[in-house]
Design a protein around this motif. Structure first.
Motif, PDB file in Angstrom:
ATOM      1  N   THR A 151      45.108  48.426  78.964  1.00  0.00           N
ATOM      2  CA  THR A 151      45.293  48.658  77.533  1.00  0.00           C
ATOM      3  C   THR A 151      45.714  47.373  76.826  1.00  0.00           C
ATOM      4  O   THR A 151      45.249  47.066  75.724  1.00  0.00           O
ATOM      5  N   SER A 152      46.573  46.587  77.472  1.00  0.00           N
ATOM      6  CA  SER A 152      46.981  45.305  76.898  1.00  0.00           C
ATOM      7  C   SER A 152      45.794  44.341  76.808  1.00  0.00           C
ATOM      8  O   SER A 152      45.636  43.619  75.814  1.00  0.00           O
ATOM      9  N   ARG A 153      44.968  44.335  77.850  1.00  0.00           N
ATOM     10  CA  ARG A 153      43.766  43.485  77.813  1.00  0.00           C
ATOM     11  C   ARG A 153      42.854  43.900  76.664  1.00  0.00           C
ATOM     12  O   ARG A 153      42.275  43.044  75.973  1.00  0.00           O
ATOM     13  N   PHE A 154      42.722  45.191  76.475  1.00  0.00           N
ATOM     14  CA  PHE A 154      41.879  45.734  75.407  1.00  0.00           C
ATOM     15  C   PHE A 154      42.398  45.283  74.047  1.00  0.00           C
ATOM     16  O   PHE A 154      41.644  44.791  73.194  1.00  0.00           O
ATOM     17  N   LYS A 155      43.705  45.421  73.841  1.00  0.00           N
ATOM     18  CA  LYS A 155      44.303  45.009  72.560  1.00  0.00           C
ATOM     19  C   LYS A 155      44.155  43.501  72.351  1.00  0.00           C
ATOM     20  O   LYS A 155      43.893  43.042  71.225  1.00  0.00           O
ATOM     21  N   TYR A 156      44.336  42.744  73.421  1.00  0.00           N
ATOM     22  CA  TYR A 156      44.200  41.290  73.321  1.00  0.00           C
ATOM     23  C   TYR A 156      42.799  40.903  72.865  1.00  0.00           C
ATOM     24  O   TYR A 156      42.637  40.076  71.949  1.00  0.00           O
ATOM     25  N   LEU A 157      41.786  41.497  73.484  1.00  0.00           N
ATOM     26  CA  LEU A 157      40.413  41.133  73.152  1.00  0.00           C
ATOM     27  C   LEU A 157      40.030  41.593  71.748  1.00  0.00           C
ATOM     28  O   LEU A 157      39.306  40.890  71.031  1.00  0.00           O
ATOM     29  N   LEU A 158      40.526  42.755  71.346  1.00  0.00           N
ATOM     30  CA  LEU A 158      40.277  43.215  69.977  1.00  0.00           C
ATOM     31  C   LEU A 158      40.968  42.292  68.969  1.00  0.00           C
ATOM     32  O   LEU A 158      40.397  41.933  67.940  1.00  0.00           O
ATOM     33  N   GLY A 159      42.210  41.917  69.270  1.00  0.00           N
ATOM     34  CA  GLY A 159      42.940  41.014  68.394  1.00  0.00           C
ATOM     35  C   GLY A 159      42.253  39.665  68.283  1.00  0.00           C
ATOM     36  O   GLY A 159      42.171  39.077  67.198  1.00  0.00           O
ATOM     37  N   LYS A 160      41.756  39.179  69.408  1.00  0.00           N
ATOM     38  CA  LYS A 160      41.049  37.897  69.414  1.00  0.00           C
ATOM     39  C   LYS A 160      39.767  37.982  68.589  1.00  0.00           C
ATOM     40  O   LYS A 160      39.454  37.070  67.806  1.00  0.00           O
ATOM     41  N   TYR A 172      43.946  52.824  73.555  1.00  0.00           N
ATOM     42  CA  TYR A 172      44.249  53.012  74.976  1.00  0.00           C
ATOM     43  C   TYR A 172      43.000  52.789  75.829  1.00  0.00           C
ATOM     44  O   TYR A 172      41.883  53.080  75.400  1.00  0.00           O
ATOM     45  N   ILE A 173      43.241  52.289  77.021  1.00  0.00           N
ATOM     46  CA  ILE A 173      42.283  52.437  78.115  1.00  0.00           C
ATOM     47  C   ILE A 173      42.829  53.565  78.972  1.00  0.00           C
ATOM     48  O   ILE A 173      44.018  53.577  79.310  1.00  0.00           O
ATOM     49  N   MET A 174      41.986  54.528  79.332  1.00  0.00           N
ATOM     50  CA  MET A 174      42.437  55.695  80.089  1.00  0.00           C
ATOM     51  C   MET A 174      41.598  55.887  81.348  1.00  0.00           C
ATOM     52  O   MET A 174      40.529  55.310  81.500  1.00  0.00           O
ATOM     53  N   GLY A 175      42.122  56.719  82.259  1.00  0.00           N
ATOM     54  CA  GLY A 175      41.400  57.052  83.477  1.00  0.00           C
ATOM     55  C   GLY A 175      41.819  56.198  84.648  1.00  0.00           C
ATOM     56  O   GLY A 175      42.976  55.775  84.770  1.00  0.00           O
ATOM     57  N   GLU A 176      40.875  55.923  85.523  1.00  0.00           N
ATOM     58  CA  GLU A 176      41.117  55.088  86.695  1.00  0.00           C
ATOM     59  C   GLU A 176      41.462  53.665  86.267  1.00  0.00           C
ATOM     60  O   GLU A 176      40.856  53.138  85.327  1.00  0.00           O
ATOM     61  N   HIS A 177      42.411  53.052  86.954  1.00  0.00           N
ATOM     62  CA  HIS A 177      42.603  51.612  86.805  1.00  0.00           C
ATOM     63  C   HIS A 177      41.523  50.973  87.672  1.00  0.00           C
ATOM     64  O   HIS A 177      41.744  50.602  88.816  1.00  0.00           O
ATOM     65  N   GLY A 178      40.330  50.888  87.105  1.00  0.00           N
ATOM     66  CA  GLY A 178      39.194  50.424  87.885  1.00  0.00           C
ATOM     67  C   GLY A 178      37.896  50.606  87.133  1.00  0.00           C
ATOM     68  O   GLY A 178      37.865  50.725  85.898  1.00  0.00           O
ATOM     69  N   ASP A 179      36.807  50.664  87.869  1.00  0.00           N
ATOM     70  CA  ASP A 179      35.483  50.592  87.262  1.00  0.00           C
ATOM     71  C   ASP A 179      35.107  51.794  86.409  1.00  0.00           C
ATOM     72  O   ASP A 179      34.203  51.699  85.575  1.00  0.00           O
TER      73      ASP A 179
END
Length: 315
Positions: A151-160, A172-179
């Protein structure tokens, strides 16, 4: 003699465990950190290196020890296990880490029966489920780091992309921490506007491919970092610190930790990263948030991926 305050034990003195110890040491959240590793010299070296900096931070005791030294921990963070190698998925790590956890969890439970167990080792959702089964703890006191980092990576890339502070993006990123993880575009908002409204009103940076490109970069971030430097540890240590902060401060913050689903989203008996209210007793409440039909379908498919791994592992 143990100092007054919170005690945290970290099982595993590898990249993630040692960096987590550093992040917690500088946070001022705890008065005692104990590091345990099968490689005792490594644990002792990490503890010594950290302890030499105690004059620069709030009073804290840092030591390496045996499981007995973790006695009466408030939180036990488990980072031990076989790490992801270049070309491997997180799920590829399951068999060896399952065996390792069968030796770790009984020892942790024996000495800290009232602790909260925070699992970080990968595949985190599967190993958190295993920890829940092996420990006999109530599910609220067994959580995984889940998709807090994703979720932090997602926010970072959106902010960038949008050239705004990542802290002002809610998603949020939800579900498996994975693919099979999913990006919840239907929940993504900036300044009270959903992502499509924000794109229409505030920016011209919204072509049809941007959602796909950002999601793929989030999903592949760990692979990219592992390929370039061998392991990920700085950002995950900060994610762990954030979860610990929410627990020890009884914040009742909403974080996408890996929690045991009991019918939420139509999913049963599996740990996944979902929005969860976190406080001093661990999980206070899992939020069954409204997703789009497509996101619901993808979340259910993600749960099937995890269930299949559990069935194949004969846990």
């Amino acid at each position: 003699m143990r100092s007054k305050g919170n005690k945290i034990s970290i099982i595993g003195a590898g990249f993630v465990g040692s960096t987590t110890a550093f992040a917690l040491m500088t946070s001022g959240l705890t008065s005692e950190i104990v590091i345990v590793d099968i490689n005792k010299d490594k644990a002792e070296g990490e503890a010594m290196d950290l302890a030499h900096g105690v004059s620069f931070v709030r009073p804290i005791e840092i030591s390496a020890g045996e499981y007995a030294d973790t006695k009466d921990s408030d939180i036990v963070i488990i980072t031990a296990g076989v790490g992801q190698k270049p070309g491997q998925t997180r799920l590829d790590c399951i068999s060896r880490n399952l065996a390792i956890f069968k030796t770790i969890i009984p020892e942790v439970v024996k000495f800290s029966p009232n602790s909260i167990l925070l699992v970080v080792s990968n595949p985190v959702d599967i190993l958190t489920y295993i920890t829940y089964k092996l420990s006999g703890f109530p599910s609220n006191r067994v959580i995984g780091s889940g998709t807090v980092l994703d979720t932090s990576r997602f926010k970072y890339l959106l902010g960038k992309h949008f050239e705004i502070d990542a802290r002002n993006i809610h998603t949020y990123i939800m579900g498996e921490h994975g693919d099979s993880e999913i990006a919840t575009w239907s929940l993504t908002s900036i300044a009270g506007m959903n992502i499509d409204e924000y794109c229409h009103i505030c920016t011209e940076k919204c072509n049809g491919e941007i959602k796909f490109d950002i999601y793929e970069e989030v999903k592949d971030s760990a692979y990219t970092i592992i390929k370039k430097k061998g392991a990920t540890y700085y950002a995950v240590a900060l994610a762990i610190r954030r979860i610990v902060e929410a627990i020890l401060s009884n914040e009742k913050s909403i974080l996408t930790v890996s929690s045991l689903l009991k019918g939420e989203y139509g999913i049963e008996d599996i740990y996944m990263g979902v929005p969860t209210i976190i406080g001093r007793d661990g999980v206070k409440q899992i939020l069954d948030v409204k997703l789009s039909e497509d996101e619901n379908t993808k979340l259910f498919e993600s749960s099937k991926v995890l269930k299949a791994v559990i069935e194949d592992s004969k846990i």
